[in-house]
Design an enzyme around this catalytic site. Structure first.
Site, PDB file in Angstrom:
ATOM      1  NE  ARG A  68      -2.132  -1.132   3.542  1.00 26.41           N
ATOM      2  CZ  ARG A  68      -1.221  -0.184   4.932  1.00 26.41           C
ATOM      3  NH1 ARG A  68      -1.827   0.936   4.768  1.00 26.41           N
ATOM      4  NH2 ARG A  68      -1.124  -1.108   5.638  1.00 26.41           N
ATOM      5  CE1 TYR A 196       0.097  -6.296  -2.267  1.00 27.61           C
ATOM      6  CE2 TYR A 196      -0.319  -4.108  -1.451  1.00 27.61           C
ATOM      7  CZ  TYR A 196      -0.081  -4.980  -0.822  1.00 27.61           C
ATOM      8  OH  TYR A 196      -0.155  -6.781   0.433  1.00 27.61           O
ATOM      9  CE  LYS A 205      -6.780  -4.271   5.211  1.00 27.29           C
ATOM     10  NZ  LYS A 205      -5.337  -4.150   5.595  1.00 27.29           N
ATOM     11  CG  HIS A 225      -6.735  -3.091   9.999  1.00 30.37           C
ATOM     12  ND1 HIS A 225      -5.564  -2.849  10.474  1.00 30.37           N
ATOM     13  CD2 HIS A 225      -6.882  -4.518   9.128  1.00 30.37           C
ATOM     14  CE1 HIS A 225      -4.483  -3.378   9.426  1.00 30.37           C
ATOM     15  NE2 HIS A 225      -5.481  -4.187   9.077  1.00 30.37           N
ATOM     16  CB  SER A 247      -0.490  -3.680   7.877  1.00 30.99           C
ATOM     17  OG  SER A 247      -1.303  -2.927   7.726  1.00 30.99           O
ATOM     18  CB  CYS A 249       1.329  -6.058  13.845  1.00 26.71           C
ATOM     19  SG  CYS A 249       2.380  -4.971  13.405  1.00 26.71           S
ATOM     20  CG  ASP A 276      -7.352  -7.641   7.201  1.00 23.71           C
ATOM     21  OD1 ASP A 276      -6.448  -7.133   7.450  1.00 23.71           O
ATOM     22  OD2 ASP A 276      -7.475  -6.176   5.903  1.00 23.71           O
ATOM     23  NE  ARG A 368       0.214  -8.459   2.727  1.00 22.70           N
ATOM     24  CZ  ARG A 368      -0.970  -8.087   3.630  1.00 22.70           C
ATOM     25  NH1 ARG A 368      -1.516  -8.939   4.146  1.00 22.70           N
ATOM     26  NH2 ARG A 368      -0.068  -7.284   3.822  1.00 22.70           N
TER      27      ARG A 368
HETATM   28  P1  GTP Z   1      -1.567  -8.221   7.540  1.00 24.37           P
HETATM   29  O1  GTP Z   1      -2.239  -8.409   6.196  1.00 24.37           O
HETATM   30  O2  GTP Z   1      -1.279  -6.862   6.966  1.00 24.37           O
HETATM   31  O3  GTP Z   1      -3.201  -6.444   8.439  1.00 24.37           O
HETATM   32  O4  GTP Z   1      -1.641  -7.997   8.983  1.00 24.37           O
HETATM   33  P2  GTP Z   1      -2.014  -9.396   9.846  1.00 24.37           P
HETATM   34  O5  GTP Z   1      -1.735  -8.881  11.136  1.00 24.37           O
HETATM   35  O6  GTP Z   1      -2.657 -10.416   9.722  1.00 24.37           O
HETATM   36  O7  GTP Z   1      -0.251 -10.221  10.514  1.00 24.37           O
HETATM   37  P3  GTP Z   1       0.160 -11.828  10.400  1.00 24.37           P
HETATM   38  O8  GTP Z   1      -0.392 -12.511  11.055  1.00 24.37           O
HETATM   39  O9  GTP Z   1      -0.058 -11.630   9.040  1.00 24.37           O
HETATM   40  O10 GTP Z   1       1.803 -11.544  10.533  1.00 24.37           O
HETATM   41  C1  GTP Z   1       2.447 -10.829   9.944  1.00 24.37           C
HETATM   42  C2  GTP Z   1       4.192 -11.469  10.269  1.00 24.37           C
HETATM   43  O11 GTP Z   1       4.697 -11.327  11.850  1.00 24.37           O
HETATM   44  C3  GTP Z   1       4.514 -13.046   9.668  1.00 24.37           C
HETATM   45  O12 GTP Z   1       5.352 -13.263   9.336  1.00 24.37           O
HETATM   46  C4  GTP Z   1       4.415 -13.576  11.213  1.00 24.37           C
HETATM   47  O13 GTP Z   1       5.226 -14.908  11.222  1.00 24.37           O
HETATM   48  C5  GTP Z   1       4.262 -12.640  12.331  1.00 24.37           C
HETATM   49  N1  GTP Z   1       3.869 -13.242  13.563  1.00 24.37           N
HETATM   50  C6  GTP Z   1       2.455 -13.349  13.490  1.00 24.37           C
HETATM   51  N2  GTP Z   1       2.506 -13.460  15.053  1.00 24.37           N
HETATM   52  C7  GTP Z   1       3.659 -13.833  15.900  1.00 24.37           C
HETATM   53  C8  GTP Z   1       3.945 -14.443  17.001  1.00 24.37           C
HETATM   54  O14 GTP Z   1       3.013 -14.425  17.137  1.00 24.37           O
HETATM   55  N3  GTP Z   1       4.885 -13.602  16.996  1.00 24.37           N
HETATM   56  C9  GTP Z   1       6.254 -13.222  16.819  1.00 24.37           C
HETATM   57  N4  GTP Z   1       7.784 -13.059  16.488  1.00 24.37           N
HETATM   58  N5  GTP Z   1       5.804 -13.427  15.126  1.00 24.37           N
HETATM   59  C10 GTP Z   1       4.235 -13.602  14.744  1.00 24.37           C
HETATM   60  C1  SPV Z   2      -2.733  -4.696   5.038  1.00 25.83           C
HETATM   61  O1  SPV Z   2      -1.541  -3.419   5.119  1.00 25.83           O
HETATM   62  O2  SPV Z   2      -3.074  -4.677   6.505  1.00 25.83           O
HETATM   63  C2  SPV Z   2      -3.510  -5.535   4.562  1.00 25.83           C
HETATM   64  C3  SPV Z   2      -2.790  -6.184   3.409  1.00 25.83           C
HETATM   65  O3  SPV Z   2      -4.189  -6.370   5.399  1.00 25.83           O
HETATM   66  S1  SPV Z   2      -3.587  -5.296   1.646  1.00 25.83           S
HETATM   67  O4  SPV Z   2      -4.714  -5.862   1.370  1.00 25.83           O
HETATM   68  O5  SPV Z   2      -2.670  -4.840   1.148  1.00 25.83           O
HETATM   69  O6  SPV Z   2      -3.458  -3.229   2.807  1.00 25.83           O
HETATM   70 MN    MN Z   3      -4.523  -5.488   7.782  1.00 24.70          MN
END
Ligand code: GTP
Ligand code: SPV
Ligand code: MN
Length: 582
Positions: A68, A196, A205, A225, A247, A249, A276, A368
């Protein structure tokens, strides 16, 4: 079936963009096969091995178009004040004047696809209709996974015109001519110059957060979110939790959590509802109810493995679209943190030869996977319930190497709103810009709130007052590190240990210690983690000096909202400042 309002709008866009062809999408399987074949023929999708990764494809986006772009994202409300200091603003007339010439003739030599879709379970009072016009077949195929696409939209729309007009063109993909503009007053989104995810899949979003947050403010609901998950305790009772984390996290990972053996053995189970976005509305029982507006997951690939997120690995084993990951000669994909050896003869996310010692990443850090939610082994049977699910607790979490404890409980909704409003995180690769810099990201909504965030905090406070039994609010932080920068907490499945305490607190049990920022657990069930009481003390420590600095940083940031910031937020800030000083 198609209302006159939709026909008229498509005709208007056709005249502007001048495509060679117009295709009205129906979301059918036959259409998916036809469009996929066309995408393969045109090199937009690369087929993966039909046995090892059935029904799956790789897409490589332009290397300048991988995340983004928040600096190119605008809220075009009537006044700058309405957009607030948290948004870039353009006057609606200026935005139309700037973007109309970019759209003019932009689809010459291309096909214009009309994508009708529903966000939210079909037949639910939560649900909203959108129509996306796009010239990207990749967008169409992703929207088919991420939304309820096709006839469901026409049925819900009937002969009305209550739909979000989502106009998208790849344009020339130049960041100099890339704009993602939202017109909340007109229920309209214009996006050009990016293919993207969050810039181009306009139901996500743009509609389900930026436009929907403004609708929710006016109509008495919330667009957040947030992940949604169900946690089943050993007595078989399910509690539903929402979690707002910025994002990349950890929302997808928490939503698909696999209980560690010690807790699974005692009967703990976790169910996925969404990863999400959550739409929340007051229910007739005085609780807040949540629905997932999406039908699929657009998840972060790096770090996803059988060890960290087995449910995601099963979900993406078939019918997946991968974006910007590495590719082996055997037609399988790979990314950093996959926890299996990379396939032989790999190319990286740009298609260049890659080997493990190359020093560069095989997959883009924001690569992704797009997959149907229905394929997730932990999907809750009730995930599409038109009524949604009742929420017991809301978690606010982020990447904080210091200061913020593993888990803490806010005193009440007002204090919890303050905890959300002060959320800050180290930045990630999900948006372009520096990574690892601490920035304020209230409720994980900084890039997604479609209006002034001070007013949004006010909306939160009003919503809490409207529901008789609001969810309890907690802060969490899986990312605290030691002096050497190593994570103090194992994370992933072990996060259920913090959720166990959260649920006990919701049930009026669980031992807590009061601190200046809220309650922290007196103890946690750490059986099988190898962590002891001293480790827990380090994880839950609240350092007054660090928090005094934190409170000062919060005040600086709140200052940017001037006198629009609700008095109650300042009151909570004063209370924290007093508690941590001296
Ligand atoms: P968006 O789709 O961008 O909104 O992200 P999200 O909040 O769904 O994040 P996601 O669960 O995909 O995690 C992002 C990154 O953080 C990945 O590389 C995970 O492996 C890492 N991660 C997730 N949970 C943990 C955790 O509990 N500990 C650690 N160390 N890393 C984590
Ligand atoms: C984020 O960035 O929080 C996502 C991926 O979940 S996107 O759909 O590109 O915003
Ligand atoms: Mn997101």
């Amino acid at each position: 079936m198609v209302p006159a309002s939709a026909r008229a709008w498509v005709e208007e866009v056709r005249a502007l963009c001048q495509p060679d062809h117009v295709v009205w999408c129906d979301g059918s399987e036959a259409e998916r096969e036809r469009l996929t074949a066309e995408a393969v023929r045109d090199g937009v999708l690369l087929p993966l091995d039909p046995v090892k990764q059935p029904g799956s494809y790789l897409h490589r986006s332009d290397p300048s178009d991988v995340a983004r772009t928040e600096h190119l994202t605008f809220i075009c409300s009537n006044t700058k004040d309405e957009a607030g200091p948290n948004n870039n603003w353009m006057a609606p007339a200026d935005a139309r004047a700037k973007l109309t010439p970019l759209f003019r003739g932009a689809m010459r030599g291309r096909t214009l696809y009309v994508v009708p879709f529903v966000m939210g379970p079909v037949g639910s009072p939560f649900s909203k209709v959108g129509i996306e016009i796009t010239d990207s077949v990749y967008v169409v195929l992703n929207m088919r996974i991420m939304t309820r696409m096709g006839n469901a939209a026409w049925t819900q729309l009937a002969d009305g015109d209550d739909f979000t007009r989502c106009l998208h063109s790849l344009g020339d993909l130049s960041p100099d001519r890339r704009f993602i503009c939202h017109f909340p007053q007109d229920n309209t989104i214009w996006s050009i110059g990016s293919g993207y995810g969050g810039n181009a899949l306009l139901g996500k979003k743009c509609l389900a957060l930026r436009i929907a947050s403004a609708l929710g403010r006016d109509q008495g609901w919330m667009a957040e979110h947030m992940l949604i998950l169900g946690v089943q305790n050993p007595r078989g009772e399910k509690h539903y939790l929402c979690g707002a984390f910025p994002s990349a996290c950890g929302k997808t990972n928490l939503a698909m959590l696999v209980p560690p053996p010690a807790l699974a053995g005692r009967g703990w189970k976790v169910w996925t509802v969404g990863d999400d976005i959550a739409w929340l509305r007051p229910g007739p029982d005085g609780r807040l109810w949540a629905a997932n507006p999406e039908a699929g997951f657009f998840g972060v690939a790096p770090g996803t493995s059988n060890k960290t997120n087995l449910n995601a690995m099963h979900t993406l084993a078939r019918n997946a679209i991968f974006t910007n990951v590495g590719l082996g000669a055997d037609g399988t994909v790979w990314w950093e943190g996959h926890h299996s050896p990379p396939p032989a003869d790999m190319v990286d996310w740009r298609g260049r030869p890659w080997s493990p010692g190359a020093g560069e990443k095989a997959a883009h850090p924001n690569s992704r996977f797009t997959v149907p939610a229905s394929q997730c082994p932990s999907i809750a049977p009730e995930w599409e319930d038109p009524a949604g699910v009742p929420i017991s607790a809301i978690l606010f979490g982020a990447r904080r190497p210091r200061t913020v404890p593993l888990v803490f409980e806010a005193r009440d909704w007002q204090h919890g709103t303050f905890v959300g409003a002060t959320l800050a995180s180290e930045t990630t690769a999900a948006a372009t810009g520096a990574v690892g810099v601490l920035r304020r990201d209230p409720m994980a909504m900084l890039p997604f709130c479609g209006y002034d965030m001070a007013d949004y905090f006010g909306h939160w406070l009003r919503m809490g007052a409207r529901v008789a039994r609001p969810p309890r609010i907690f802060g969490v932080n899986w990312f605290r590190t030691d002096a050497a920068g190593r994570f103090l907490w194992p994370g992933y499945g072990e996060n259920l240990r913090a959720l166990e305490w959260v649920i006990e607190r919701c049930e009026g049990r669980g031992d807590a210690v009061s601190t200046p920022i809220g309650n922290v657990p007196a103890s946690l069930d750490l059986e099988g983690t190898g962590l002891d009481a001293a480790a827990l003390a380090a994880l839950t420590a609240v350092d007054r000096e660090e928090w005094a600095k934190e409170a000062a940083a919060q005040a600086d940031w709140f200052g940017t909202f001037g006198d629009r910031l609700p008095e109650a937020v300042w009151a909570e800030h004063a209370r924290l400042s007093a508690a941590v000083s001296g």
